[in-house]
Design an enzyme around this catalytic site. Structure first.
Site, short mmCIF file in Angstrom:
data_model
loop_
_atom_site.label_atom_id
_atom_site.label_comp_id
_atom_site.label_asym_id
_atom_site.label_seq_id
_atom_site.Cartn_x
_atom_site.Cartn_y
_atom_site.Cartn_z
CG LEU A 11 39.89 47.69 42.40
CD1 LEU A 11 39.42 46.69 43.45
CD2 LEU A 11 40.41 48.96 43.05
NE ARG A 18 44.27 33.67 42.15
CZ ARG A 18 43.07 34.12 42.51
NH1 ARG A 18 42.05 33.29 42.61
NH2 ARG A 18 42.87 35.41 42.76
CB THR A 84 39.86 44.68 46.85
OG1 THR A 84 39.27 43.91 47.90
CG2 THR A 84 40.38 43.73 45.79
CD GLU A 161 36.66 37.68 49.20
OE1 GLU A 161 37.34 37.18 48.28
OE2 GLU A 161 35.65 38.37 48.99
NE ARG A 339 59.78 41.69 6.66
CZ ARG A 339 61.04 41.87 6.31
NH1 ARG A 339 61.53 41.26 5.23
NH2 ARG A 339 61.82 42.66 6.99
CE1 TYR A 372 62.11 41.06 1.19
CE2 TYR A 372 64.06 41.82 0.02
CZ TYR A 372 63.16 41.93 1.07
OH TYR A 372 63.33 42.94 1.99
CG ASN A 392 66.59 44.83 0.56
OD1 ASN A 392 67.02 43.68 0.53
ND2 ASN A 392 65.83 45.28 1.53
C1 UD1 Z 1 37.83 39.58 44.39
C2 UD1 Z 1 36.81 39.71 45.54
C3 UD1 Z 1 35.84 38.53 45.43
C4 UD1 Z 1 35.17 38.53 44.08
C5 UD1 Z 1 36.18 38.55 42.95
C6 UD1 Z 1 35.46 38.80 41.64
C7 UD1 Z 1 37.96 40.81 47.40
C8 UD1 Z 1 38.61 40.63 48.71
N1 UD1 Z 1 37.50 39.70 46.79
O1 UD1 Z 1 38.54 38.37 44.60
O2 UD1 Z 1 34.85 38.62 46.44
O3 UD1 Z 1 34.32 37.40 43.95
O4 UD1 Z 1 37.14 39.60 43.13
O5 UD1 Z 1 36.33 38.69 40.54
O6 UD1 Z 1 37.84 41.92 46.92
N2 UD1 Z 1 43.85 44.43 43.49
C9 UD1 Z 1 44.40 45.65 43.83
N3 UD1 Z 1 45.09 45.75 45.01
C10 UD1 Z 1 45.21 44.71 45.85
C11 UD1 Z 1 44.63 43.47 45.51
C12 UD1 Z 1 43.94 43.37 44.32
O7 UD1 Z 1 44.31 46.61 43.08
O8 UD1 Z 1 45.84 44.88 46.90
C13 UD1 Z 1 43.15 44.33 42.19
C14 UD1 Z 1 43.68 43.22 41.30
O9 UD1 Z 1 44.68 43.73 40.44
C15 UD1 Z 1 42.45 42.77 40.53
C16 UD1 Z 1 41.31 43.08 41.49
O10 UD1 Z 1 41.81 43.98 42.46
O11 UD1 Z 1 42.27 43.51 39.34
C17 UD1 Z 1 40.79 41.84 42.19
O12 UD1 Z 1 41.86 41.21 42.86
P1 UD1 Z 1 41.99 39.63 42.91
O13 UD1 Z 1 43.18 39.31 43.72
O14 UD1 Z 1 41.87 39.05 41.57
O15 UD1 Z 1 40.68 39.29 43.78
P2 UD1 Z 1 39.86 37.94 43.79
O16 UD1 Z 1 40.57 36.93 44.59
O17 UD1 Z 1 39.50 37.57 42.39
CA CA Z 2 40.09 38.24 40.39
#
Ligand code: UD1
Ligand code: CA
Length: 476
Positions: A11, A18, A84, A161, A339, A372, A392
């Site tokens: 993902l 943040r 996710t 969550e 370099r 140099y 150069n």
């Molecule tokens: C998520 C989990 C949480 C877990 C934590 C662990 C969910 C809802 N929550 O929270 O339970 O403890 O990871 O690290 O899954 N991403 C996508 N598409 C989206 C949203 C996110 O691909 O629409 C990807 C982000 O790029 C990231 C990953 O999913 O790599 C997790 O997303 P993030 O927003 O960091 O989730 P957390 O709040 O950390």
């Molecule tokens: Ca995360």
């Protein structure tokens, strides 16, 4: 041919709010590659039939950063539905309809889960014949993670969550690591029914385990003992912490391979670097990218090497070098700046306050002080006097300087390129060399010295210099 009936979904579509960054979160580097690059490197080691990366935020930038290094990865675009759960849904929709087996879901922002950990996680999932298996960890500070809620018998009941948790739930210290194994059929059946009725208005993948349990399916949890493998990066403080942990792991790996690392806390080694046994790394040293260091070399202190090659028993101290090759038994530093395109031959020397670029310096040749050397080819056994400069650049074009074997230049020689010095040639101190120097010739360009006696006493009467000169004269 099918491999091991495994698809890996990484993902990487989230924005990473943040991080407060122009750069997508998953592209922030640690250990010489993007966060998601570590996840893909590990995924490649697991030998999956399919590796999919879900992208959306700055998708072109993310794809461009990964495509070449991870040719097996297929990029799948997430649509406007956030969360996710949706990310995994688009990924499995992109798998062949006849794919049967397990889907390992990994997060692009969790780079510390190594292949051994994931292999045993997958084995546990398969041995338990679970519909889904979660990786969990018990941590001191669960802040920011989803919490694993267990039933009275201690079985996983659901994930909640943080933003949706009651105070009691938030106090749970077992966290969802965000890494899961699912039987593909489970995802095909349940993801279409996941809603967005939660604090973030997103389709949570973390809803699926609870739904499975309500339908009486088996959800297993694999609690990792080393909690660091679960660490995710959501902000820059975590980026530094996870980077430090990765580095500690790399440093330890090389120590066990026979590398002396005096100060692990100030030694930074990228994942792609290679160090031979009996290399010594002194404090405050950065060994970056694909740098390769041969046996017996001593590097540091205070040295940065980016994509460099260092030969056996070379000594490189207080140096900054990029795309440079340093020969066996050569010495470099202190305070040298190498370099790209610098190639120093065996037993050669680049000394204090010397800058080099596109410079081939032959075996045993020395550039010891304040020089140099750019766009130059230098033969063997050459010695460039202190402050020899290759000029150069003529304001429009760069030109080459060619220096034959055994040439010695006098201090403060300026070699105005293009120019060629034949084998064994010499230059006088202060020479400005604009014409080629034949083999064995001495080049001089400075006018003979003329002393005007008594000039100071006559023209600077009353100064300290005039008085000192007068005293010396009267003493004679
Ligand atoms: C998520 C989990 C949480 C877990 C934590 C662990 C969910 C809802 N929550 O929270 O339970 O403890 O990871 O690290 O899954 N991403 C996508 N598409 C989206 C949203 C996110 O691909 O629409 C990807 C982000 O790029 C990231 C990953 O999913 O790599 C997790 O997303 P993030 O927003 O960091 O989730 P957390 O709040 O950390
Ligand atoms: Ca995360």
């Amino acid at each position: 041919m099918t491999g091991n009936n495994l698809a890996i979904v990484v993902l990487a579509a989230g924005q990473g709010t943040r991080m407060r960054s122009r750069l997508p979160k998953v592209l922030h580097p640690i250990g010489g590659r993007p966060l998601v690059g570590h996840v893909l490197t590990t995924a490649a080691r697991l030998g999956a039939d399919h590796i999919e990366v879900v992208v959306r935020h700055e998708r072109d930038q993310v794809v461009a950063a990964l495509r070449e290094d991870y040719p097996q990865a297929v990029f799948v675009d997430q649509d406007e539905v956030p969360g996710t759960g949706r990310a995994v849904q688009v990924a499995i929709d992109a798998l062949p309809d006849d794919f049967e087996g397990d889907v390992l879901v990994l997060s692009g922002d969790c780079p510390l889960a190594d292949a051994d950990t994931l292999r045993s996680f997958l084995d546990a999932h398969r041995a338990a014949e679970a519909a889904a298996t979660l990786m969990t960890a018990v941590v001191d500070d669960p802040n920011g993670y989803g919490r694993v809620i267990r039933d009275a018998e201690g079985n996983v009941d659901r994930i909640v969550e943080q933003k949706d948790a009651t105070d009691d739930e938030a106090a749970v210290r077992e966290i969802n690591a965000g890494m899961y194994a699912f039987r593909i059929g489970v995802l095909r059946e349940y993801l279409p029914t996941v809603g967005v009725d939660n604090a973030q208005g997103e389709m949570y993948l973390t809803d699926v385990p609870g739904m499975l349990r309500r339908d009486g399916s088996r959800v297993a949890a694999s609690v990792v003992s080393d909690v660091t493998v679960t660490y995710g990066v959501n902000d820059r403080a975590q980026l530094a912490e996870v980077g430090r942990l990765l580095n500690a792991r790399i440093v330890r790996r090389w120590q066990l391979e026979g590398v002396t690392i005096i100060d692990p806390a100030t030694t930074w080694i990228d994942d792609d670097a290679t160090l031979a046994p009996d290399v010594t790394i002194l404090p405050n040293t950065h060994i970056l990218r694909a740098t390769v260091i041969a046996e017996g070399a001593i590097i540091g202190p205070d040295t940065t090497l980016v994509d460099c090659e260092v030969g056996e028993d070379a000594i490189v101290r207080r140096t900054d070098a990029t795309l440079a090759v340093i020969g066996a038994e050569a010495t470099v530093g202190p305070f040298s700046f190498l370099r790209p395109g610098t190639v120093l031959g065996a037993k050669g020397k680049i000394g204090a306050y010397v800058e080099t670029k596109n410079a081939e310096i032959g075996e045993g040749s020395k550039v010891p002080h304040l020089s140099y050397v750019g766009d130059a080819t230098i033969g063997r056994g050459v010695n460039l006097g202190a402050s020899t400069i290759t000029a150069n650049y003529d304001d429009v074009n760069k030109h080459r300087t060619e220096i034959g074997d055994e040439v010695h230049t006098g201090s403060h020689t300026v070699l105005v390129a293009p120019v060629k010095l034949g084998a064994g040639a010499k230059t006088a101190a202060g020479a400005v060399v604009r014409k080629d120097v034949p083999a064995g010739a001495l080049a001089m360009s400075v006018a003979p010295q003329r002393n005007i006696e008594g000039w100071v006493e006559k023209n600077r009467a009353g100064t300290g210099a005039a008085d000192a000169a007068a005293r010396e004269h009267s003493a004679e």
